[in-house]
Design a protein around this motif. Structure first.
Motif, PDB file in Angstrom:
ATOM      1  N   ARG A  72       0.835  -1.202   0.000  1.00 27.43           N
ATOM      2  CA  ARG A  72       0.000   0.000   0.000  1.00 27.43           C
ATOM      3  C   ARG A  72       0.876   1.262   0.000  1.00 27.43           C
ATOM      4  N   VAL A  73       1.911   1.271   0.818  1.00 31.74           N
ATOM      5  CA  VAL A  73       2.826   2.408   0.837  1.00 31.74           C
ATOM      6  C   VAL A  73       3.482   2.575  -0.533  1.00 31.74           C
ATOM      7  N   CYS A  74       3.876   1.474  -1.145  1.00 30.09           N
ATOM      8  CA  CYS A  74       4.506   1.525  -2.457  1.00 30.09           C
ATOM      9  C   CYS A  74       3.584   2.183  -3.472  1.00 30.09           C
ATOM     10  N   LEU A  75       2.295   1.841  -3.430  1.00 31.11           N
ATOM     11  CA  LEU A  75       1.337   2.419  -4.369  1.00 31.11           C
ATOM     12  C   LEU A  75       1.099   3.898  -4.074  1.00 31.11           C
ATOM     13  N   LEU A  76       0.967   4.246  -2.797  1.00 29.92           N
ATOM     14  CA  LEU A  76       0.648   5.619  -2.420  1.00 29.92           C
ATOM     15  C   LEU A  76       1.821   6.579  -2.609  1.00 29.92           C
ATOM     16  N   THR A  77       3.006   6.037  -2.881  1.00 33.70           N
ATOM     17  CA  THR A  77       4.187   6.880  -3.146  1.00 33.70           C
ATOM     18  C   THR A  77       4.765   6.595  -4.528  1.00 33.70           C
ATOM     19  N   GLY A  78       4.025   5.857  -5.353  1.00 37.09           N
ATOM     20  CA  GLY A  78       4.581   5.317  -6.579  1.00 37.09           C
ATOM     21  C   GLY A  78       4.602   6.227  -7.782  1.00 37.09           C
ATOM     22  N   ASP A  79       4.143   7.459  -7.654  1.00 37.38           N
ATOM     23  CA  ASP A  79       4.185   8.409  -8.760  1.00 37.38           C
ATOM     24  C   ASP A  79       5.166   9.517  -8.401  1.00 37.38           C
ATOM     25  N   SER A  80       6.460   9.195  -8.497  1.00 39.40           N
ATOM     26  CA  SER A  80       7.534  10.134  -8.109  1.00 39.40           C
ATOM     27  C   SER A  80       7.303  10.681  -6.711  1.00 39.40           C
ATOM     28  N   GLY A  81       6.917   9.807  -5.802  1.00 39.01           N
ATOM     29  CA  GLY A  81       6.661  10.183  -4.419  1.00 39.01           C
ATOM     30  C   GLY A  81       5.213  10.491  -4.118  1.00 39.01           C
ATOM     31  N   GLY A  82       4.380  10.635  -5.154  1.00 39.92           N
ATOM     32  CA  GLY A  82       2.957  10.916  -4.969  1.00 39.92           C
ATOM     33  C   GLY A  82       2.102   9.666  -5.143  1.00 39.92           C
ATOM     34  N   ASP A  83       0.815   9.815  -4.927  1.00 36.90           N
ATOM     35  CA  ASP A  83      -0.136   8.713  -4.971  1.00 36.90           C
ATOM     36  C   ASP A  83      -0.320   8.219  -6.407  1.00 36.90           C
ATOM     37  N   ALA A  84      -0.052   6.934  -6.625  1.00 34.19           N
ATOM     38  CA  ALA A  84      -0.190   6.350  -7.956  1.00 34.19           C
ATOM     39  C   ALA A  84      -1.447   5.503  -8.102  1.00 34.19           C
ATOM     40  N   THR A  85      -2.359   5.586  -7.142  1.00 34.89           N
ATOM     41  CA  THR A  85      -3.538   4.727  -7.154  1.00 34.89           C
ATOM     42  C   THR A  85      -4.315   4.840  -8.465  1.00 34.89           C
ATOM     43  N   ALA A  86      -4.492   6.056  -8.964  1.00 38.98           N
ATOM     44  CA  ALA A  86      -5.295   6.257 -10.167  1.00 38.98           C
ATOM     45  C   ALA A  86      -4.595   5.769 -11.431  1.00 38.98           C
ATOM     46  N   VAL A  89      17.549   7.529  -8.581  1.00 43.33           N
ATOM     47  CA  VAL A  89      16.617   8.595  -8.211  1.00 43.33           C
ATOM     48  C   VAL A  89      16.063   9.203  -9.487  1.00 43.33           C
ATOM     49  N   GLY A  90      14.747   9.137  -9.668  1.00 43.16           N
ATOM     50  CA  GLY A  90      14.128   9.663 -10.873  1.00 43.16           C
ATOM     51  C   GLY A  90      14.226  11.169 -10.970  1.00 43.16           C
ATOM     52  N   ALA A  91      14.318  11.657 -12.199  1.00 38.33           N
ATOM     53  CA  ALA A  91      14.428  13.097 -12.416  1.00 38.33           C
ATOM     54  C   ALA A  91      13.196  13.842 -11.926  1.00 38.33           C
ATOM     55  N   GLY A  92      12.057  13.148 -11.837  1.00 33.48           N
ATOM     56  CA  GLY A  92      10.826  13.790 -11.382  1.00 33.48           C
ATOM     57  C   GLY A  92      10.671  13.845  -9.882  1.00 33.48           C
ATOM     58  N   ASN A  93      11.704  13.435  -9.146  1.00 30.28           N
ATOM     59  CA  ASN A  93      11.610  13.406  -7.686  1.00 30.28           C
ATOM     60  C   ASN A  93      12.798  14.145  -7.062  1.00 30.28           C
ATOM     61  N   THR A 124      26.656  10.651  -2.938  1.00 26.81           N
ATOM     62  CA  THR A 124      27.164  11.440  -4.046  1.00 26.81           C
ATOM     63  C   THR A 124      26.581  10.905  -5.353  1.00 26.81           C
ATOM     64  N   GLU A 125      26.540  11.758  -6.347  1.00 31.15           N
ATOM     65  CA  GLU A 125      26.014  11.356  -7.646  1.00 31.15           C
ATOM     66  C   GLU A 125      27.123  10.709  -8.464  1.00 31.15           C
ATOM     67  N   ALA A 126      26.917   9.435  -8.841  1.00 28.85           N
ATOM     68  CA  ALA A 126      27.920   8.705  -9.621  1.00 28.85           C
ATOM     69  C   ALA A 126      27.646   8.776 -11.110  1.00 28.85           C
ATOM     70  N   GLU A 127      26.359   8.810 -11.489  1.00 29.35           N
ATOM     71  CA  GLU A 127      25.980   8.837 -12.896  1.00 29.35           C
ATOM     72  C   GLU A 127      24.742   9.705 -13.055  1.00 29.35           C
ATOM     73  N   ARG A 128      24.655  10.368 -14.211  1.00 34.07           N
ATOM     74  CA  ARG A 128      23.447  11.126 -14.531  1.00 34.07           C
ATOM     75  C   ARG A 128      22.912  10.647 -15.879  1.00 34.07           C
ATOM     76  N   HIS A 129      21.597  10.420 -15.929  1.00 33.37           N
ATOM     77  CA  HIS A 129      20.948   9.927 -17.132  1.00 33.37           C
ATOM     78  C   HIS A 129      19.715  10.777 -17.413  1.00 33.37           C
ATOM     79  N   ASP A 130      19.096  10.529 -18.574  1.00 33.76           N
ATOM     80  CA  ASP A 130      17.869  11.244 -18.909  1.00 33.76           C
ATOM     81  C   ASP A 130      16.770  10.976 -17.876  1.00 33.76           C
ATOM     82  N   TRP A 131      16.751   9.748 -17.344  1.00 33.61           N
ATOM     83  CA  TRP A 131      15.694   9.377 -16.395  1.00 33.61           C
ATOM     84  C   TRP A 131      15.975   9.865 -14.972  1.00 33.61           C
ATOM     85  N   GLY A 132      17.226  10.218 -14.671  1.00 34.82           N
ATOM     86  CA  GLY A 132      17.562  10.652 -13.320  1.00 34.82           C
ATOM     87  C   GLY A 132      19.018  10.396 -12.996  1.00 34.82           C
ATOM     88  N   SER A 133      19.300  10.029 -11.745  1.00 35.26           N
ATOM     89  CA  SER A 133      20.679   9.889 -11.278  1.00 35.26           C
ATOM     90  C   SER A 133      20.888   8.563 -10.566  1.00 35.26           C
TER      91      SER A 133
END
Length: 215
Positions: free
Chosen positions: A18-32, A171-175, A188-197
């Motif tokens: 349940r926690v995974c779902l409620l935080t699954g949209d870059s930290g926000g609720d992904a239920t919908a 870590v996603g770029a949207g979070n 520390t940041e080891a790699e940076r990608h289009d999707w995040g770090s």
């Protein structure tokens, strides 16, 4: 309200999902975003305590599970175990025909695609220097009061006890809040990608003190 942190018990799994779902949209609720509310948990929460016991910790209050951290000490071994023992049976329940975008804005198909199309990776130098990885999720009611730091301290101590030399995570770029959280802890940041770090730390290093940004 008191929040206790303890090692995972099997009865925690529904609360973790349940926690995974409620935080699954870059930290926000992904239920919908999901027709099947368990799919996110199947990918990002459930396999860890089964694959690598002793590296999952749960935070719980009077209302139930409020957060958790899951980890593996050996990402290469974990990926092989997940393929053989976790994804393989889940594919029977979620056939690959469900991995096509239905065009309705839902994301079930993306998780089904992961079940069927996630290759075993050669982590290369990153897996050699930082073989462990983790995921941490905390509901809003548990954020901003040091809970993330406490969960991280618990899992890092467990990794230290196993002699693990390095830890990585994505870590996603949207979070951006999550990125700030890990930087505040001393990652520390080891790699940076289009999707995040990709961020890294040594479990033997002490966590930095200071404010605890929400993960």
């Amino acid at each position: 309200m008191s929040i206790d942190i303890r090692p995972f018990q099997p009865f925690d799994l529904p609360g973790m999902y349940r926690v995974c779902l409620l935080t699954g949209d870059s930290g926000g609720d992904a239920t919908a975003l999901y027709h099947d509310p368990d799919l996110l948990g199947h990918v990002f929460a459930g396999p860890y305590p089964a694959a690598d016991p002793g590296l999952t910790f749960v935070a719980a209050d009077a209302q139930g599970v409020v957060g958790y951290v899951v980890a593996t000490a050996d990402s290469t071994a974990y990926e092989k175990w997940r393929e053989d023992h976790w994804y393989a049976p889940l594919r029977l329940r979620h056939p690959e025909s469900m991995a096509d975008d239905p065009g309705d804005g839902s994301r079930d198909w993306q998780r089904v695609a992961q079940l069927h199309r996630t290759p075993l990776t050669d982590g290369g130098p990153l897996y050699e220097s930082h073989p462990a990885h983790l995921h941490i999720d905390i509901l809003p009611r548990g954020q901003g009061a040091g809970l993330g730091r406490r969960l991280m301290a618990a899992v890092l101590e467990a990794l230290r006890a196993r002699g693990v030399r390095g830890l990585h995570l994505g870590v996603g770029a949207g979070n951006p809040g999550a990125r700030a959280f890990y930087l505040a802890l001393g990652f520390t940041e080891a790699e940076r990608h289009d999707w995040g770090s990709v961020m890294v730390t040594n479990p033997g290093s002490a966590l930095r003190t200071g404010p605890d940004p929400a993960p």
